[in-house]
Structures are given as structure tokens and as C-alpha cells.
Design an enzyme around this catalytic site. Structure first.
Site, PDB file in Angstrom:
ATOM      1  N   CYS A 205      37.058  80.313  49.880  1.00 47.53           N
ATOM      2  CA  CYS A 205      36.665  79.263  50.715  1.00 47.53           C
ATOM      3  C   CYS A 205      37.923  78.380  51.205  1.00 47.53           C
ATOM      4  CB  CYS A 205      35.634  78.192  50.369  1.00 47.53           C
ATOM      5  SG  CYS A 205      34.308  79.155  49.433  1.00 47.53           S
TER       6      CYS A 205
ATOM      7  N   LYS B 194      32.449  71.459  57.811  1.00 49.89           N
ATOM      8  CA  LYS B 194      32.677  72.144  56.681  1.00 49.89           C
ATOM      9  C   LYS B 194      34.079  72.675  56.663  1.00 49.89           C
ATOM     10  CE  LYS B 194      32.386  74.777  53.454  1.00 49.89           C
ATOM     11  NZ  LYS B 194      31.344  75.646  52.553  1.00 49.89           N
TER      12      LYS B 194
HETATM   13  N1  SAJ Z   1      43.018  73.826  43.265  1.00 51.00           N
HETATM   14  C1  SAJ Z   1      44.543  73.295  42.857  1.00 51.00           C
HETATM   15  N2  SAJ Z   1      44.687  72.141  42.647  1.00 51.00           N
HETATM   16  C2  SAJ Z   1      43.505  71.077  42.536  1.00 51.00           C
HETATM   17  C3  SAJ Z   1      42.324  71.515  42.835  1.00 51.00           C
HETATM   18  C4  SAJ Z   1      42.006  73.010  42.865  1.00 51.00           C
HETATM   19  O1  SAJ Z   1      45.302  73.941  42.377  1.00 51.00           O
HETATM   20  O2  SAJ Z   1      43.731  70.057  42.377  1.00 51.00           O
HETATM   21  C5  SAJ Z   1      42.787  75.271  43.275  1.00 51.00           C
HETATM   22  C6  SAJ Z   1      41.934  75.991  42.208  1.00 51.00           C
HETATM   23  O3  SAJ Z   1      42.607  76.073  41.054  1.00 51.00           O
HETATM   24  C7  SAJ Z   1      41.264  77.307  43.192  1.00 51.00           C
HETATM   25  C8  SAJ Z   1      41.437  76.620  44.633  1.00 51.00           C
HETATM   26  O4  SAJ Z   1      42.261  75.459  44.536  1.00 51.00           O
HETATM   27  O5  SAJ Z   1      42.322  78.086  42.895  1.00 51.00           O
HETATM   28  C9  SAJ Z   1      40.005  76.376  45.020  1.00 51.00           C
HETATM   29  O6  SAJ Z   1      39.206  75.500  43.901  1.00 51.00           O
HETATM   30  P1  SAJ Z   1      38.274  74.281  44.275  1.00 51.00           P
HETATM   31  O7  SAJ Z   1      37.708  73.950  42.954  1.00 51.00           O
HETATM   32  O8  SAJ Z   1      39.201  73.249  45.037  1.00 51.00           O
HETATM   33  O9  SAJ Z   1      37.130  74.905  45.313  1.00 51.00           O
HETATM   34  P2  SAJ Z   1      36.241  76.025  45.580  1.00 51.00           P
HETATM   35  O10 SAJ Z   1      36.886  77.261  46.207  1.00 51.00           O
HETATM   36  O11 SAJ Z   1      35.605  76.557  44.223  1.00 51.00           O
HETATM   37  O12 SAJ Z   1      35.010  75.454  46.305  1.00 51.00           O
HETATM   38  C10 SAJ Z   1      35.139  74.697  47.641  1.00 51.00           C
HETATM   39  C11 SAJ Z   1      34.643  73.481  47.486  1.00 51.00           C
HETATM   40  N3  SAJ Z   1      35.239  72.511  48.486  1.00 51.00           N
HETATM   41  C12 SAJ Z   1      35.730  71.277  48.367  1.00 51.00           C
HETATM   42  O13 SAJ Z   1      35.719  70.800  47.318  1.00 51.00           O
HETATM   43  C13 SAJ Z   1      35.914  70.620  49.775  1.00 51.00           C
HETATM   44  C14 SAJ Z   1      33.040  73.393  47.400  1.00 51.00           C
HETATM   45  O14 SAJ Z   1      32.373  72.124  47.683  1.00 51.00           O
HETATM   46  C15 SAJ Z   1      32.647  74.187  48.548  1.00 51.00           C
HETATM   47  O15 SAJ Z   1      31.315  74.456  48.820  1.00 51.00           O
HETATM   48  C16 SAJ Z   1      33.438  75.686  48.668  1.00 51.00           C
HETATM   49  O16 SAJ Z   1      34.963  75.537  48.460  1.00 51.00           O
HETATM   50  C17 SAJ Z   1      32.972  76.544  49.839  1.00 51.00           C
HETATM   51  O17 SAJ Z   1      32.045  77.374  49.568  1.00 51.00           O
HETATM   52  O18 SAJ Z   1      33.335  76.496  50.752  1.00 51.00           O
END
Ligand code: SAJ
Length: 414
Positions: free
Chosen positions: A266, A212
Site C-alpha cells: 500500500c 485514501k
Molecule cells: N514503517 C517504517 N517506519 C514507521 C512506520 C512504518 O519504516 O514509522 C514501514 C513498515 O516497517 C513497513 C511500511 O512502513 O515496511 C508500511 O507499514 P505500515 O504499518 O505503515 O502500513 P501498512 O502497509 O501495513 O498499512 C497501511 C496503513 N495506512 C496508514 O497507516 C496511513 C493502513 O491503515 C492502510 O489500510 C493500508 O496501508 C492499506 O491497505 O492501504
């Protein structure tokens, strides 16, 4: 032995949907939370968090008598622990919620029960959970003492669902299940198979914990790469969005999107658990965290430079949430940037956030929440912080006389 009664400890963004999904499979579910408001809300068939379709599922589960909330644990056949694991000072993992949950469950445990830790945890946390319970129940045996013959089975099964898509991903995603012994893994698989349609893959507890953390660190490092490219491109006067689009045409390149920083609870937290466990080895992971954490400061500096050309600049911040199309402002870089801007430009900041009705306390009285149209008309500087759907439809003609700082590549994407 089947699981008749399932208890979920911690009824937040993961625990409540999980409890509701078990209830939908006609298990008797007892949800436990220390927050009395959450317990009362759920027992009325309502919810205290925002997640699409969860309200209907919880309402049905409660009215049909499958789900009930309580403030202290009661006997059950399986316990799922889904409590927060934040970090404390110095980015040290704070396991106090897991410890409290373990000590609360211990008195109601009986021979044959299964306990699964779902909270994202540093390596070794499942073993510590087992140790806390063993300490409280010397009359029962645990896997660390009795191996395959233990009275209580213990496993780690990290949640991996994406906020906003929780109910679909809970059912469809594969699950990594790490038992303290192989029998513990198999018991946990039997439990999850009652609603998971993805594959349940078995391993040991430490590997499941690290898995994870690795998933979220992988994403953090890749976002840091995109963020670093955006800063380099600004310096070299190159459109980073076009650059990434072009580079991604290569069959083995898939760069993520830059933004104003990384938010949520996360991705910006979990990599620190790896750094804490292996501070000397985790060099790239630590640096990625710093690159992403530094991005809000960089955005603020860009706004300041742009605002200098106006006597009394009006700045419109488009979006406060931590990512697109949600209302969740927790750990949001967009909110952090807006907070900083209202300190510097008192009375001159407009906020457009279509997913909220009132400004958060930190901005109340300091900024004005307004409609997109009004903000576009009034502002000198348009700062795009979140890629919410309505922002994608802005007519470029309306931006001609404005300074646009677009951290998400929506308006400046060309
Ligand atoms: N972000 C960027 N650029 C990107 C992708 C995301 O700047 O290309 C930013 C988003 O705007 C946000 C942050 O990253 O601020 C996190 O967003 P996210 O969509 O990447 O992830 P979370 O926090 O909503 O959910 C993540 C997920 N993990 C992965 O994709 C590896 C989810 O599957 C997990 O279950 C979750 O963390 C968790 O609970 O750990």
C-alpha cells in the site's frame, strides 16, 4: 430497501475479512474469486491468508450457511469490489482487475443494486468502473447518465485497515464514503452501517479516492523524513533514535521511525497513483518514494563496509517480514536486502524469522534459516531488519564482540 444478499468480489486480505464480517451480521454473503483454490478453501470453512482470528470467523460463517464462495458473480443486492490495484511499468496504475470485475458483475446487475469500489484506486477509477458496467448493460441506467434517478447506485469506500488488526479496524475505523451522487453515498452508508461502529462520512467519489491515497502518501512522506534523518545522522555520528526521541518531546513534533525501507502493498504503491495523476505537481511525494526506495541499497552498502574487516564474514539477518510481528514477506525490504546479501556472501548468511517455517524460494539453498540463539553465537555481523518482539529481548552482552547494524533501533537504541 435493505440488503439481503451481499457479494464481495475479490477474497484477499480485505475482501475475505469484509465478507466474514457481513456474514457475522447474518447477511447472506457470496464471495467471488477467480482463484479456484481460494474458493475451495473457503467453502471448506478454511482460509488461504494469515490474519488473526479470521479463521474462526470464516469457519463459523461457512458452517452456519451465511458465507459461500463462487468463482463467478451471482445476483445480489450489493456488490463490493476488493480486487488488487497494482502498478504496471512506469508506476502506472493497473486497473485491469477492476475492469475484469466490473465486466463480470455487469450481467447479474438488476435495478436498485449498489456497487461499491473498495480497492485503493487512482482518482477517476470509480467513474471508469461505472462506465465499464454501463457499456455492458445498456438496458440499465447508471449515475453518469441518470444522476439521482439511476437504476444502479455506485460509490467508492476505500478500506483503511492495518494488516494484523483487520477485524478490529474494519469495525472500529471511520469510513469515508464517496458516492457518484448523494443518493449513492447514502445507499452505501446504509450498507456499511450494518457492521461499522466508527463514523461513516459522506463525500463524492473523487474525494474519497484521493483521501485514501493522501493517507498513505502522508505516511510515506513522514517515513521518508525519518529515513533521511537516519542517513544524515550516520554521516554526522549521531544516534538517530535518541535524536528522534528528543525531538518528539516537542509538543508539535511527531517523527516516525526509520527502517530498512518501506514495504507492503500500500504505502510503497499508492503515492505513485498521485504522481501519475499530477506528475509535475507531486514533487515531494515522488521524492519521498525515491528516498524510501533507496534505503535498502544504503543498508547493503553499510553491511559491505562492516564485513570487510572479516575474512569470511558470517552475516545474520534478523527478520524478513515487511514489518513487525507478521509473516507477510510481500514487498519486504528486509527480504530484498537479504536476497542481495546471499548473492554477495554465498553460504555465509543466516536468517532468523520466527514467523515462518521455511525460507522463501528466493533464499532456499542460499541462506540458512536458524534460531535467534544460534545466529547470535555464529555471526560476525548482526543485521536487524525487522522489529519483531523476540529480537527486543536480546541480551546486549551477547553482542559485545559483534558488528551490529540495526536498521530499526532495537539493539543500538541504548
Ligand atoms: N514503517 C517504517 N517506519 C514507521 C512506520 C512504518 O519504516 O514509522 C514501514 C513498515 O516497517 C513497513 C511500511 O512502513 O515496511 C508500511 O507499514 P505500515 O504499518 O505503515 O502500513 P501498512 O502497509 O501495513 O498499512 C497501511 C496503513 N495506512 C496508514 O497507516 C496511513 C493502513 O491503515 C492502510 O489500510 C493500508 O496501508 C492499506 O491497505 O492501504
Amino acid at each position: 430497501m435493505s440488503f439481503e444478499v451481499v457479494s464481495v468480489i475479490g477474497l484477499g486480505y480485505i475482501g475475505l475479512p469484509t465478507a466474514a464480517v457481513f456474514a457475522a451480521r447474518r447477511k447472506q454473503v457470496i464471495g467471488v474469486d477467480v482463484n479456484q483454490h481460494a474458493v475451495d478453501t473457503i467453502n471448506r470453512g478454511e482460509i488461504h491468508i494469515v490474519e488473526p482470528e479470521l479463521d474462526m470467523l470464516v469457519h463459523a460463517a461457512v458452517t452456519q450457511g451465511y458465507l459461500r464462495a463462487a468463482s463467478t458473480p451471482e445476483p445480489a443486492d450489493a456488490f463490493l469490489v476488493a480486487v488488487p490495484t497494482p502498478f504496471a511499468d512506469g508506476y502506472k496504475p493497473d486497473l485491469s482487475y477492476i475492469e475484469a470485475a466490473s465486466r463480470a458483475i455487469a450481467p447479474v446487475l438488476k435495478k436498485g443494486d449498489l456497487v461499491v469500489l473498495e480497492s485503493t484506486s487512482p482518482v477517476g477509477a470509480t467513474e471508469r468502473m461505472a462506465a465499464w458496467m454501463a457499456e455492458a448493460r445498456p438496458d440499465l441506467t447508471f449515475p453518469q447518465q441518470a444522476g439521482e434517478n439511476s437504476d444502479i447506485r455506485i460509490a467508492h469506500c476505500p478500506e483503511r485497515v492495518l494488516p494484523g488488526h483487520v477485524l478490529r479496524e474494519l469495525v472500529e475505523n471511520d469510513r469515508v464514503i464517496g458516492g457518484m451522487t448523494p443518493t449513492c453515498s447514502e445507499r452505501a452508508r446504509d450498507l456499511y452501517q450494518c457492521f461499522v461502529r466508527g463514523e461513516c462520512i459522506l463525500t463524492d467519489a473523487r474525494t474519497a479516492e484521493m483521501c485514501k491515497l493522501t493517507e498513505n502518501s502522508f505516511r510515506d512522506v513522514n517515513i521518508a523524513f525519518a529515513n533521511e534523518m537516519s542517513v544524515i545522522c550516520d554521516k554526522l555520528d549521531i544516534n538517530v533514535w535518541e535524536l528522534i526521541r528528543l525531538a518528539n518531546r516537542h509538543p508539535r513534533v511527531n517523527i516516525l521511525q526509520p527502517g530498512p525501507g518501506v514495504g507492503g502493498h500500500c504505502i510503497a504503491v499508492d503515492p505513485w497513483f498521485i504522481v501519475d495523476s499530477a506528475p509535475e505537481q507531486a514533487r515531494l511525494i515522488r521524492t519521498a518514494r525515491h528516498v524510501n526506495d533507496d534505503k535498502p541499497r544504503y543498508v547493503i552498502e553499510r553491511v559491505e563496509r562492516a564485513a570487510k574487516r572479516f575474512k569470511e564474514p558470517v552475516i545474520a539477518c534478523l527478520g524478513l517480514a515487511f514489518k513487525a510481528n507478521i509473516d507477510d514477506l510481500r514487498e519486504s525490504p528486509a527480504l530484498a536486502i537479504t536476497r542481495e546479501l546471499v548473492e554477495r556472501y554465498a553460504g555465509q548468511v543466516l536468517v532468523v524469522e520466527p514467523n515462518i517455517g521455511t525460507l522463501p524460494a528466493a533464499l532456499e539453498g542460499k541462506a540458512r534459516l536458524c534460531e535467534l540463539n544460534d545466529a547470535l553465537a555464529e555471526a560476525d555481523v548482526i543485521l536487524v531488519l525487522v522489529d519483531h518482539e523476540p529480537f527486543k529481548r536480546v541480551d546486549p552482552v551477547r553482542l559485545q564482540a559483534k558488528v551490529v547494524i540495526d536498521t530499526r533501533g532495537l539493539l543500538a537504541n541504548g
